[in-house]
Each structure stands twice: as C-alpha cells, then as structure tokens.
Motif scaffolding. Structure first.
Motif, PDB file in Angstrom:
ATOM      1  N   HIS A 251       0.816  -1.220   0.000  1.00 56.22           N
ATOM      2  CA  HIS A 251       0.000   0.000   0.000  1.00 56.22           C
ATOM      3  C   HIS A 251       0.845   1.263   0.000  1.00 56.22           C
ATOM      4  N   PHE A 252       2.032   1.180   0.557  1.00 56.82           N
ATOM      5  CA  PHE A 252       2.875   2.368   0.655  1.00 56.82           C
ATOM      6  C   PHE A 252       4.087   2.268  -0.253  1.00 56.82           C
ATOM      7  N   ARG A 253       3.990   1.400  -1.258  1.00 58.35           N
ATOM      8  CA  ARG A 253       5.135   1.213  -2.144  1.00 58.35           C
ATOM      9  C   ARG A 253       5.440   2.513  -2.891  1.00 58.35           C
TER      10      ARG A 253
ATOM     11  N   ARG B  86       5.551   8.325  -4.766  1.00 54.80           N
ATOM     12  CA  ARG B  86       4.103   8.289  -4.502  1.00 54.80           C
ATOM     13  C   ARG B  86       3.533   9.696  -4.338  1.00 54.80           C
TER      14      ARG B  86
END
Lengths: 465, 362
Positions: free
Chosen positions: A42-44, A49
C-alpha cells in the motif's frame, strides 16, 4: 512464488520510480530481476508516490508539453538553482536523455494529463502524471509484473557484502525474517535518509523533533549508510536537505503535497518571539517556497506563523488544516500562543511601513514597505481588515542531498575513484551528483527515470556478459 | 454553511475528503468532480450532494490516491460519495416518507419484486382458468386471451405514470436544492456527457474496474444496459402506436419493429446487467460502499429478470408455457415500474442534473 535461493541477474533495491524504471529496463533487456521494496504494498514507491510531474527537454510541442524547452535553457535553470553544485557533463546528459523518456513511460502505461494551463504554469517544462505519482507507480508495477520482474514488499536490505567494490550478496529482512540474496549486479535505488531522524540529529540536534518529513517514512538511508561505510565515494553535503514551509499540524511523515501552504507572499511571517525574520515578498512563490523550510528550521523552536487579513485570504490555495481565525490581531496572537503585545507591535510597525502602490497577486507588484527590517518587497498591504487569519508553519523535509558518486553509466564509484564492478545507483541515492543544492520542480523524477533506465540497461548488460 | 443545515456522518466524511483533496488536486484530469471541487474553498451540504452526484464511481481517484487507506487520512472519495448520493436520493424522494426505503434498498427492491410477481401470478391463477393459462394461443390477441387487455394496460400505465411522477418530483426537488443555474447549451452538453458516460472515461483509458488497471468494460456494459432499456421502451411505444393508431393487435411477427426493438434491447439489457453484476462480484471492495451495494445488486437482478423473461416469452410464445411466462414477465415489469423512483435508477436523473449544473458553473 519468489525463490530467494536463486542467483538473479539484477537485484534492484528500492521501490520508487528510479527502482521500477531500472527493474523494467533490465527485464526488457532479458535479465532476471528481483525488486525489493521495504514498504508494504500500500505504501510502495517511496517519495515517488507523492510526486506529480516530470521535467522533460523537448524541441517542439508534444501531446503533454507546450512550446519548446531546449538543453541550454534547461541547463541554465539547473545551474541557477544549484548555484553550481552540479556536474555539467552528467547534468547535460540527463537533460538530453529526458527528451526520449515520455514515449517509453507511456508504453509502460504511464498516463499524462493534456498540457495544463492555470495556476501551476509549468506546462511548458513539466509533464503531469494523470492522477499523480501513485498512478504512475501503479502503471510501472503492473508493467513489471507483466514482464516477470519478481517483486517483494516488506523487504528491507540491511547490509550489502561489498568486497573491493564488488557486491557479493545482500542481507535482507523479508516480512520480519532474515534472508540472503545473491545477484550478479545490484542497482541501489533506495533513496535518501530524510526519514532517519537519528541520522539527521547528528547535524541538526534536537531541532529534528520539530521537522515534518513530507514523504515516505521508509527512506531511512540504510543502504546509503552501508555503502558509504564500505568505501563508496560520497557526494553532496550531508547536512543539507530540501525543505519547504508547511502547516505545523501536518503528520510527522507522509503528509505529501496537501500539507503545503501558499500563504506566505500575501502574509507576514513571525517567529516564536513574534518578530518577522525574512522578506515574505521577495519573489513569486514558486521561486521561493523552497527556501522557507530552511528559514523556519533556523528559527527558535523551528516554528513560524503566517498572518494575513480577509482581503488576502482567498489569494492562495485552500489549506487542509483550517486557518486560525480571529476578529483582532490580539485574539489571533493569543490563539497562536504568541506574546500579544509583541505581535500587535510587529503588525503595527509593518502596517506603518507599507507604501501605496498597485497590487497584483499574479506577478511582482509595486506594494512594498519602507523603513523596516526585514522589508517586504512585494504584495505588502496593510493587515487591517478582519477577520484575521493565521497558520503555524514548520519546515517540511522533502529529501536529503547526500548520496553515492556515480559515472555516466550509473556505475557507483569507490572512494579511490575506481568504478564498482557490479553496483549501480539511480534516483535520490545519487541525485546529489547532479542536484547538489536547491530544487527544480519535476527534476527528481527526471533523474530517477533517466538513471533508472541507464542503471537497468547497464546492469542487465553486465550481468549477461 | 447555514447553522441549521443537517450534517450526516457521511456528509462530514465527504467534506473531510474534499478539504484534503482540495489541497492536493492531483486527480483533476480524471473527471468533472475535481475541477468542480477546485471552484470551491468550502463545501456546503448542497455542494457535497452536487459533487457526490457528479461522481460516476470510476475509482480512478482512489487507486491514484497517496492518502488512500491505510494512510491515516484514509481518503476514499468514491466510497464517501456513494453514501452521500444514496442519502440525497432519500432526501428528495417523493412522497417524502418513501425516502426511508433507500436505507435498506436491496430489501425494498427484492420485496417489491417478490410481491409484484406473486400478485400477478396469483391473480392470473385465480381469475383465469387453468385451461386458458396452459393453452397454446397464437394469432392476434393471443396475449390478451391470457391477461385481458384492459387489465394489462391500465395496471402498467398506472404504475408507469406513478413512477414518472415520483421521479419528476424527486428530480425537481434535487435540482431546486442544488441551486443550479443552466441555459439550454448546458443541458445539451450534460445530456451528451450522460449519453456517452464521458466521466467514466477516467481521462481517456476508462475506469478502474474491476481492479487497479484501466478498462472501458464498465462503460460499455452500462451502455448495453441503458440503451437496451431504451430500446425496450421504444418497442413498447411502437407497439402502442400499432395497437391504437393502426389497429394491429399483438403478438407481432418476429421481424416487426416492436419485436426487433424489444429483442435487441432485451439481449443488450441481459448482456449489460449480467456483465455489471459480474464486475461487481470481481470488483476490489475497497472503494465500494457496502451500504449501497444491496440496492445496486437488486436493481441489476430485477432488470436482468425483466429482460430474461421477455426474451423467454418471445422464444416460447407459441407454446403452452406462454400464459405463465407472460404473467411472470408482467410481474417483473410491474415491479420495475414501482421500484424505479425508489431505486438506483434515480442516479441517472440526479447525475444528469448534476452534469447540467456543472456545465452551468464552468
């Protein structure tokens, strides 16, 4: 099922733009590739991002960029913001290669917005990702998976076994369990160390407790530290970072773009003691927002307060955190926890110094002060029309400048100047070679994409020879 | 925001979403919602109703969001708006007490269907002799031998006119509350956007169904369903003209206009509804709002049932099964008409109204 006992052609450390560009390129060249991303899925994507655009050279208008942006202008822009802290040969190479990138990005499924008009006024120089950096990463990860790149999340590289410039293996922690990975070549694309507060503390002391880290909490610089400790040549000032002013109420990590505050040029900014400390109207905000992080970092308690009145309130983008609002300066100062008399005097002195002139929020105007230090040289209007608004500000750290030295093939250089036999680098971990100071919007993504492509290509070539 | 305005939990969450989104604005290229958001600094309840109805649920913004769960901010615009939308259907329902049925919409639509179908079947069984129901009828008037013309037309017309009235009242109430202003050109542009589902285009490559990748499949399935529905409606209208204008009595030949329109429409509806149901099953649940799923499933199944029974009736109309099939089909049609104003169907009208307002304020 990923088999960690096999020897991969290329191991890519990191999961942001520079890492996925390297992984996809190496895989396209026929190499077997393992990508290790420290963050969970989810936080890749590291700080990518939170990004939004790519600065690209182009000689004629394209679907996603207006006008032309030629090498010399691009180089001039870069040279100016870095104040010469760059490497002209590497920089010019990066700029030239940037012109070839967007078709490849689109082939990987990255989608751009049509050339933008409006407030950002960057549509000539910067191509905007439709949906932003996370959408770009989704496209790259989908492409990587389709091509057969092995991807592990929650996989942190803890140590590289470097032997005379040759990486023999990597110690990792995968979902909390230790493992060892071997590969013929390694691409380090694991970013800077801005999320490592203990490391930052060495240079900034306890002020770091008042810093906001705008991006990923996973940029701990573990691989960077590990490499520098094993004789890799460093580049960039370890004490320096890029920082902007943002709302003091932001989360300590990962607040991204939304925590920004554009109120400064239409406000006065006071420190904890209620005193102004810098010309808020020195230049248009896109050229100044990046110095305010550092300015605030140097103030007592690393905090400052932006104060404006009703007529200025709608001139800047709405903020995520509501403004402190009051009917008088005294009430506002009280709400901000500042000494009321001092703030009232600062505002009164400022108001008295404001000269008449034509106000223009869209460019450098004639409204300035006379006889106060520091002056406010543009957009200076009296703060007199209630309600009054205030925002607390803190330094928001975007990235650090310290990195590993590389050559034009993205090959990491050892302290003695010799290139490593099988270690390459791309992205933030080597950006200091080119962007040693300052910032140019969208240029981090350009370095990451260009060097990711080069590192992936060179690593694949080396591994298969 | 007026102090007296009622704020629901869903609305508060949607407002929180919009206030964070308005500081980011990365999604401005996806659809009409984000440019409309950027025209505002504050979000009244009417603004949120408007933005929620403008949202087509394409989910592009969810998959692109740097603040999506598990980020502590947990931004989930499609989910927040789906709930606000459902609340706006309830708030403007006509007559007002019927708004409550949107809270358990799946139950309502299913119950209504069960009751309508049972009623028609039971009445047919009670009022019509078994011989007639199970006989083979062909030639003009065959259908009316099973269910008398007057009963069929008056029941259907009454139900349909009621649905039209209730939908019109609800849409008018929604439009008034939204405070929108529009000129004919805005209406024309909005109808174009609605007919093409432009805002399910995700900025060019379609929306994120069933997962993170982009695809136009949902848009095409919705087109199949909606245009299929319109073709079936056209078939009924043509048949009415045949009957009253030309004195031609159903059933019509397979190559007559009403049967052709109805057949093509029915097949399209069946493809569309079945496909959309399948997509819902496959879809990533994260950006969906569980509370509204029941009503959406129920409406899709009801539409599919209307299409299926209609097509079966056509296939088997020269057999003894025709009588019961006709009763079954009319039962589903009756349920559909009665359910229209209190179901997902409302979204087509509210969304078109929102598109009109959006074009008006650009």
């Amino acid at each position: 099922m990923v088999d960690l006992t096999r020897t991969y052609d290329v191991l890519v450390i990191g999961g942001g733009n520079a890492a996925v560009c390297a992984a996809v390129t190496a895989r396209e060249a026929g190499a077997t590739v393992l990508l290790l991303e420290h963050a969970p899925k989810h936080f890749r994507g590291g700080n990518s991002r939170h990004t939004r655009n790519f600065r690209g050279m182009h000689t004629a208008p394209t679907k996603v960029l207006t006008g032309a942006y030629l090498e010399d202008e691009y180089w001039d822009d870069l040279n100016r913001v870095t104040g010469g802290h760059t490497d002209e040969a590497l920089a010019r190479m990066t700029i030239r290669v940037s012109a070839e990138m967007t078709p490849w990005m689109e082939a990987c499924g990255v989608r751009f917005q049509p050339a933008l008009s409006g407030t950002l006024s960057l549509s000539r120089t910067n191509a905007f990702f439709l949906g932003g950096g996370k959408a770009l990463l989704n496209a790259y990860y989908a492409t990587a998976a389709r091509l057969g790149v092995d991807i592990l999340y929650d996989a942190e590289v803890t140590h590289l076994h470097v032997d005379d410039g040759f990486v023999r293996s990597a110690d990792i922690t995968y979902r909390g369990f230790p493992a060892t990975v071997t590969a013929r070549c390694v691409v380090a694309a694991s970013g800077g160390f801005q999320a490592n507060l203990d490391w930052m503390r060495k240079y900034w002391g306890d002020a770091v407790d008042n810093f906001v880290i705008r991006g990923t909490p996973y940029a701990k610089g573990r691989v960077l530290r590990d490499l520098l400790d094993q004789g890799v040549a460093p580049i960039g000032d370890p004490t320096q970072f890029h920082a902007v002013a943002l709302d003091a109420r932001s989360p300590q990590f990962d607040g991204g773009i939304s925590t920004r505050l554009d109120s400064v040029p239409f406000s006065i900014v006071v420190n904890r003691d209620g005193q102004r400390f810098y010309d808020e109207g020195e230049d248009v905000w896109p050229k100044r927002y990046a110095i305010w992080g550092r300015l605030i970092a140097q103030q007592p308690g690393q905090i400052a307060y932006s104060i404006c009145d009703a007529k200025a309130f709608e001139l800047f983008m709405p903020s995520v955190y509501p403004a402190l609002k009051a009917d008088s300066i005294a009430e506002l100062a009280h709400k901000m926890g500042l000494d009321v008399a001092t703030v009232e005097k600062t505002v009164a002195d400022y108001n008295a110094a404001v000269q008449p002139g034509r106000f223009d929020s869209s460019g450098l105007d004639e409204c300035r002060t006379e006889g106060i230090t520091p002056p406010k040289t543009h957009w200076a209007r009296r703060i007199e029309e209630g309600p009054f608004y205030g925002y607390p500000l803190r330094p928001g750290i975007t990235f650090t400048y310290l990195g590993v030295k590389v050559n034009e093939n993205a090959r990491v250089l050892m302290a003695d100047g010799k290139p490593s036999a099988n270690l390459f680098a791309s992205g933030e971990i080597m950006a200091g070679n080119i962007l040693g100071r300052g910032y140019l919007a969208g240029f981090g993504m350009t370095i990451g994409t260009v060097f990711g492509r080069i590192a992936g290509r060179e690593a694949a070539r080396h591994a298969r020879n | 925001m007026p102090a007296t305005e009622m704020t629901t939990e869903a609305m508060a969450d949607a407002r929180r979403n919009m206030e964070i989104c308005n500081g980011c604005r990365y999604c401005e290229g996806f659809c009409a919602v984000f440019p409309a958001m950027q025209r505002r600094r504050e979000f009244s309840g009417a603004d949120l109703d408007h933005l929620a109805n403008l949202c087509h649920g394409c989910q592009g913004c969810f998959h692109a969001c740097q603040y999506a769960p598990p980020h502590p901010w947990g931004i989930n615009v499609p989910q927040a708006f789906a709930v606000v939308r459902a609340e706006s259907y309830a708030a403007h329902a006509w007559p007002k007490p019927m708004g409550q049925v949107f809270a358990r919409n799946g139950t309502l639509v299913s119950l209504l269907t069960a009751i309508a179908v049972t009623l028609v079947l039971a009445l047919a069984g009670i009022l019509q002799s078994g011989d007639v129901m199970l006989a083979t009828h062909t030639g003009p008037g065959a259908f009316f031998a099973v269910i008398p013309y007057g009963v069929m037309v008056w029941t259907a017309s009454a139900a349909f006119l009621y649905a039209l009235l209730a939908l019109a009242m609800a849409t008018a109430s929604y439009w008034r509350a939204s405070g929108g202003k529009a000129r004919p050109i805005h209406i024309a542009r909005a109808i174009h956007d609605a007919m093409t589902l432009k805002n399910l285009g995700g900025g060019g490559d379609g929306c994120n169904y069933p997962g993170e990748g982009f695809s136009h499949v949902r848009r095409w399935l919705h087109h199949a369903m909606a245009y299929g529905f319109l073709l079936c409606f056209a078939a009924t209208s043509v048949a009415t003209i045949f009957h009253h204008g030309l004195g031609w009595i159903a059933p019509y030949s397979p190559i007559s206009l009403p049967v052709l329109l109805g057949t093509i429409g029915g097949i399209l509806m069946l493809i569309g509804t079945t496909g959309l149901l399948w997509l819902k099953v496959l879809a990533d649940p994260a950006p969906l709002a569980r509370a509204v799923l029941g009503g959406e499933y129920a409406m899709l199944i009801l539409l599919a049932s209307v299409a299926k029974t209609g097509l079966l009736l056509l296939l088997l109309r020269a057999t003894p099964l025709m009588g019961w099939l006709l009763a079954l089909h009319l039962g589903f049609v009756l349920a559909l008409f009665l359910a229209l104003p209190y179901s997902k169907f409302v979204h087509g009208l509210f969304r078109t109204a929102a598109l009109i307002r959006d074009h008006g304020e650009r």
